[in-house]
Design an enzyme around this catalytic site. Structure first.
Site, PDB file in Angstrom:
ATOM      1  N   LYS A 195       0.889  -1.176   0.000  1.00 25.45           N
ATOM      2  CA  LYS A 195       0.000   0.000   0.000  1.00 25.45           C
ATOM      3  C   LYS A 195       0.920   1.217   0.000  1.00 25.45           C
ATOM      4  CE  LYS A 195      -1.675   3.039   1.926  1.00 25.45           C
ATOM      5  NZ  LYS A 195      -1.350   4.423   1.469  1.00 25.45           N
ATOM      6  N   GLU A 198      -0.362   7.563  -1.243  1.00 23.61           N
ATOM      7  CA  GLU A 198      -1.316   8.037  -2.253  1.00 23.61           C
ATOM      8  C   GLU A 198      -0.866   9.364  -2.865  1.00 23.61           C
ATOM      9  OE1 GLU A 198      -1.510   7.863   0.962  1.00 23.61           O
ATOM     10  OE2 GLU A 198      -3.142   9.028   1.865  1.00 23.61           O
ATOM     11  N   ARG A 199       0.240   9.949  -2.313  1.00 20.29           N
ATOM     12  CA  ARG A 199       0.637  11.260  -2.829  1.00 20.29           C
ATOM     13  C   ARG A 199       1.489  11.155  -4.102  1.00 20.29           C
ATOM     14  NH1 ARG A 199       2.460  14.250   2.551  1.00 20.29           N
ATOM     15  NH2 ARG A 199       1.556  12.578   3.769  1.00 20.29           N
ATOM     16  N   CYS A 303      13.886  10.998   6.263  1.00 22.91           N
ATOM     17  CA  CYS A 303      13.859  10.626   7.687  1.00 22.91           C
ATOM     18  C   CYS A 303      15.260  10.646   8.273  1.00 22.91           C
ATOM     19  CB  CYS A 303      13.243   9.249   7.866  1.00 22.91           C
ATOM     20  SG  CYS A 303      14.246   7.984   7.125  1.00 22.91           S
ATOM     21  N   GLU A 405       9.371  17.069  14.488  1.00 23.92           N
ATOM     22  CA  GLU A 405       9.907  16.843  13.142  1.00 23.92           C
ATOM     23  C   GLU A 405       9.270  17.857  12.188  1.00 23.92           C
ATOM     24  OE1 GLU A 405       8.647  13.262  11.030  1.00 23.92           O
ATOM     25  OE2 GLU A 405      10.696  12.967  10.350  1.00 23.92           O
TER      26      GLU A 405
HETATM   27  P1  NAD Z   1       2.477   9.198   6.887  1.00 21.91           P
HETATM   28  O1  NAD Z   1       2.619   8.560   8.214  1.00 21.91           O
HETATM   29  O2  NAD Z   1       1.542  10.326   6.726  1.00 21.91           O
HETATM   30  O3  NAD Z   1       2.036   8.108   5.793  1.00 21.91           O
HETATM   31  C1  NAD Z   1       2.709   6.871   5.672  1.00 21.91           C
HETATM   32  C2  NAD Z   1       1.718   5.837   5.154  1.00 21.91           C
HETATM   33  O4  NAD Z   1       0.667   5.674   6.115  1.00 21.91           O
HETATM   34  C3  NAD Z   1       1.066   6.210   3.836  1.00 21.91           C
HETATM   35  O5  NAD Z   1       0.992   5.062   3.017  1.00 21.91           O
HETATM   36  C4  NAD Z   1      -0.319   6.710   4.261  1.00 21.91           C
HETATM   37  O6  NAD Z   1      -1.302   6.459   3.279  1.00 21.91           O
HETATM   38  C5  NAD Z   1      -0.591   5.891   5.498  1.00 21.91           C
HETATM   39  N1  NAD Z   1      -1.448   6.623   6.457  1.00 21.91           N
HETATM   40  C6  NAD Z   1      -1.494   7.959   6.639  1.00 21.91           C
HETATM   41  N2  NAD Z   1      -2.393   8.260   7.605  1.00 21.91           N
HETATM   42  C7  NAD Z   1      -2.891   7.095   8.045  1.00 21.91           C
HETATM   43  C8  NAD Z   1      -3.855   6.752   9.052  1.00 21.91           C
HETATM   44  N3  NAD Z   1      -4.453   7.683   9.787  1.00 21.91           N
HETATM   45  N4  NAD Z   1      -4.123   5.451   9.245  1.00 21.91           N
HETATM   46  C9  NAD Z   1      -3.516   4.503   8.523  1.00 21.91           C
HETATM   47  N5  NAD Z   1      -2.601   4.765   7.560  1.00 21.91           N
HETATM   48  C10 NAD Z   1      -2.291   6.044   7.322  1.00 21.91           C
HETATM   49  O7  NAD Z   1       3.968   9.606   6.432  1.00 21.91           O
HETATM   50  P2  NAD Z   1       4.392  10.425   5.157  1.00 21.91           P
HETATM   51  O8  NAD Z   1       4.024  11.841   5.351  1.00 21.91           O
HETATM   52  O9  NAD Z   1       3.976   9.726   3.918  1.00 21.91           O
HETATM   53  O10 NAD Z   1       5.984  10.278   5.254  1.00 21.91           O
HETATM   54  C11 NAD Z   1       6.798  11.145   6.013  1.00 21.91           C
HETATM   55  C12 NAD Z   1       7.088  10.548   7.365  1.00 21.91           C
HETATM   56  O11 NAD Z   1       7.695   9.267   7.215  1.00 21.91           O
HETATM   57  C13 NAD Z   1       8.083  11.369   8.161  1.00 21.91           C
HETATM   58  O12 NAD Z   1       7.670  11.395   9.492  1.00 21.91           O
HETATM   59  C14 NAD Z   1       9.386  10.600   8.013  1.00 21.91           C
HETATM   60  O13 NAD Z   1      10.308  10.792   9.055  1.00 21.91           O
HETATM   61  C15 NAD Z   1       8.885   9.205   8.000  1.00 21.91           C
HETATM   62  N6  NAD Z   1       9.831   8.298   7.380  1.00 21.91           N
HETATM   63  C16 NAD Z   1      10.504   7.453   8.193  1.00 21.91           C
HETATM   64  C17 NAD Z   1      11.437   6.603   7.653  1.00 21.91           C
HETATM   65  C18 NAD Z   1      12.204   5.663   8.529  1.00 21.91           C
HETATM   66  O14 NAD Z   1      12.849   4.795   7.985  1.00 21.91           O
HETATM   67  N7  NAD Z   1      12.157   5.785   9.823  1.00 21.91           N
HETATM   68  C19 NAD Z   1      11.682   6.602   6.273  1.00 21.91           C
HETATM   69  C20 NAD Z   1      10.948   7.479   5.470  1.00 21.91           C
HETATM   70  C21 NAD Z   1      10.015   8.328   6.042  1.00 21.91           C
END
Ligand code: NAD
Length: 521
Positions: A195, A198-199, A303, A405
């Site tokens: 999954k 979606e962006r 990240c 963050e």
């Molecule tokens: P996000 O948490 O908004 O989304 C991640 C995924 O979760 C997406 O597929 C999204 O559709 C899904 N999602 C979003 N809201 C949800 C909800 N309420 N319930 C269930 N699923 C949901 O993160 P993002 O904005 O796409 O990515 C940026 C974040 O990811 C930053 O905080 C970054 O630090 C983190 N990140 C961490 C790592 C790591 O390895 N630790 C790597 C890359 C990004």
């Protein structure tokens, strides 16, 4: 948004129609090896440099997720019994296809995410390295063997697949993070449901199609596009045995808790606030160049981005700021799809507003704004989601720009009196993803590596992202779960151990019943 009539499935490996066709069209799902359109909810996908919707993506409901789960379940028995060497052969072909299509993939990443083409190629290359690791499946799955653990008794441990497993990935690495997950899960014999975010879903879907072109049987990898509804359907499905998640900390925590409740194995990687510590003996010019890339590369949407510099001593802080300012002001910013840039836009209007809101808060809370990127406009991209490189000095641990963050091109300088004080700051922070020390002092570096409460540590290496044959993971609220992503931990995560103890008695032997617990004593 006007949804056009569903298009017929197209040949694999061909770029998505909207990439060549200015008419808005829809990104669908990849289930059982076929592009599947379901006329349900959709959301817009933007080109953040233009600030314009360029296509839309379907948002799967529970029944679409169930369709993917059923496809994966049906594929599992045959795939589980496919020799690992044959599974690896698919990965060898996949790697070649990724390399052959790298420019097309990078263009899609750059168009929807906003990062520069060079940066997109870099993330893809790191993803390909995970595919290379997965090519070692026969070696990775060799198991462990002991002869004569008891009289004429041999024992071995197998690493068997879990079944159907799922991955949920963030927007900021639409190619690399999915490639952290499914190549390894698949060569271990699992079937996978991805999954993606979606962006920016297009490059992820194209890559999944290339894996099918490489010969992956139908149903082994399925991609369902969607949002919370699709994620919740995966969490609740009893057929899904494990979930890998990468994203922000609140969602990581939610997924870890809920998927655990449903009896699944979970690794959920979350957000970060990565500090770099600069000691007085560091090579300051090199440290500044390293900080520029680590803080402003990908517009700070990594990240592992460095978002805090802890300068040990005021002299170091002043010297760093003096060198950083002209470089930040000279950052080349524009649409990521243009060549030779340092930084593109943020991913969305919401991300831009959030980052600007943090800059406002930093000023209100008393930090010294040295370079202000809020008014940055890119000619020709006036509606794009741009924020220029921003630098704060005199940041303190009480400020929200220090605690939270920001995920944007904002670097905070904190002044500390000693290495110990700098390390205390890092150890007290809720996140523990990455960190880096700039120094020429081996003793200081050794202390730092030993005592710092962070999962990935660099010494004069600003982005210490582990290579594919190590594993990636933070500490504290940057990772929920026990095993890190990819590499050796990835193999462990996607397999369950079975230990077999076997004895073939000689025909003539006869043994009496033994009631004491069997041992070699
Ligand atoms: P996000 O948490 O908004 O989304 C991640 C995924 O979760 C997406 O597929 C999204 O559709 C899904 N999602 C979003 N809201 C949800 C909800 N309420 N319930 C269930 N699923 C949901 O993160 P993002 O904005 O796409 O990515 C940026 C974040 O990811 C930053 O905080 C970054 O630090 C983190 N990140 C961490 C790592 C790591 O390895 N630790 C790597 C890359 C990004």
């Amino acid at each position: 948004l006007i949804r056009p009539a569903p298009r017929p499935p197209r040949a694999r490996g061909v770029p998505h129609p909207p990439y060549e066709n200015p008419a808005m069209s829809t990104i669908a799902h990849l289930i059982n090896g076929e592009i599947v359109f379901r006329s349900g909810r959709t959301t817009a996908v933007y080109n953040p440099a233009l600030g314009a919707a360029i296509r839309q993506v379907e948002l799967a409901d529970a029944s679409t997720v169930q369709q993917a789960i059923e496809a994966a379940q049906a594929a599992f028995p045959a795939w589980r019994n496919t020799p690992p060497a044959k599974r690896a052969q698919v990965m060898f072909r996949f790697k070649q296809l990724l390399e052959a299509n790298k420019d097309k993939i990078a263009a899609l990443i750059s168009e929807e995410h906003g990062k520069t083409l060079e940066d997109a190629l870099g993330e893809l290359q790191r993803g390909i390295e995970n595919v290379e690791y997965a090519c070692g499946a026969p070696e990775l799955l060799k198991g462990e063997y002991n002869r004569n653990v008891g009289p004429a008794i041999d024992s071995w441990s197998d690493f068997q697949p879990l079944g159907v497993v799922a991955g949920i990935t963030p927007f900021n690495f639409p190619a690399m993070v999915p490639l952290w997950m499914y190549p390894l899960a698949i060569v271990c014999g699992n079937c996978f449901i991805l999954k993606p975010s979606e962006r920016d879903p297009s490059s992820t879907l194209l890559i999944a199609e290339l894996l099918h072109e490489a010969g992956l049987p139908k149903g082994v990898l399925n991609v369902v596009n969607g949002d919370k509804a699709a994620v919740d359907a995966l969490i609740e499905a009893p057929e899904v045995k494990a979930i890998s998640f990468v994203g922000s900390t609140p969602i990581a925590e939610y997924i870890y808790r809920e998927a655990n409740k449903h009896g699944k194995r979970v690794q959920a990687l979350g957000g970060a606030k990565n500090h770099a510590v600069v000691l007085p003996d560091a090579d300051l010019d090199n440290a500044v160049n390293a900080l520029m890339g680590a803080a402003y590369g990908s517009c700070g949407e990594r990240c592992m981005a460095i978002s805090v510099v802890v300068a040990v001593g005021d002299q170091v802080a002043d010297a760093l700021i003096e060198r950083l300012v002209p470089k930040i002001q000279a950052l080349k910013i524009g649409a990521g799809t243009a060549c030779g840039l340092d930084m593109g836009p943020l991913v969305s209007a919401a991300a831009r507003d959030k980052v600007k809101g943090y800059i406002d808060a930093g000023v209100a809370q008393g930090a010294r704004l040295v370079v202000d990127g809020r008014q940055r406009v890119v000619p020709g991209c006036e509606d794009g989601y741009f924020v220029g490189g921003t630098l704060f000095d005199q940041v303190t641990p009480q400020m929200s720009i220090y605690q939270e963050e920001i995920f944007g091109p904002v670097l905070c300088v904190v002044r500390a009196a000693s290495l110990e004080q700098a390390m205390q700051l890092i150890n007290d922070h809720e996140y523990g993803n990455g960190t880096c020390l700039f120094t020429r002092d081996g003793e200081a570096a050794r202390l730092f590596c030993d005592e710092i409460e962070v999962g990935m540590v660099g010494v004069n290496v600003p982005l210490p992202v582990p290579v594919s044959y190590h594993s990636f993971g933070g500490w504290k609220r940057s990772l929920f779960g026990d095993l890190h992503a990819y590499g050796p931990d990835g193999v462990r995560f996607y397999t369950k151990r079975k230990t077999i103890t076997q004895r073939w008695p000689q025909r003539a032997s006869h043994e009496a019943a033994q009631f004491a617990f069997p041992s070699n004593g």
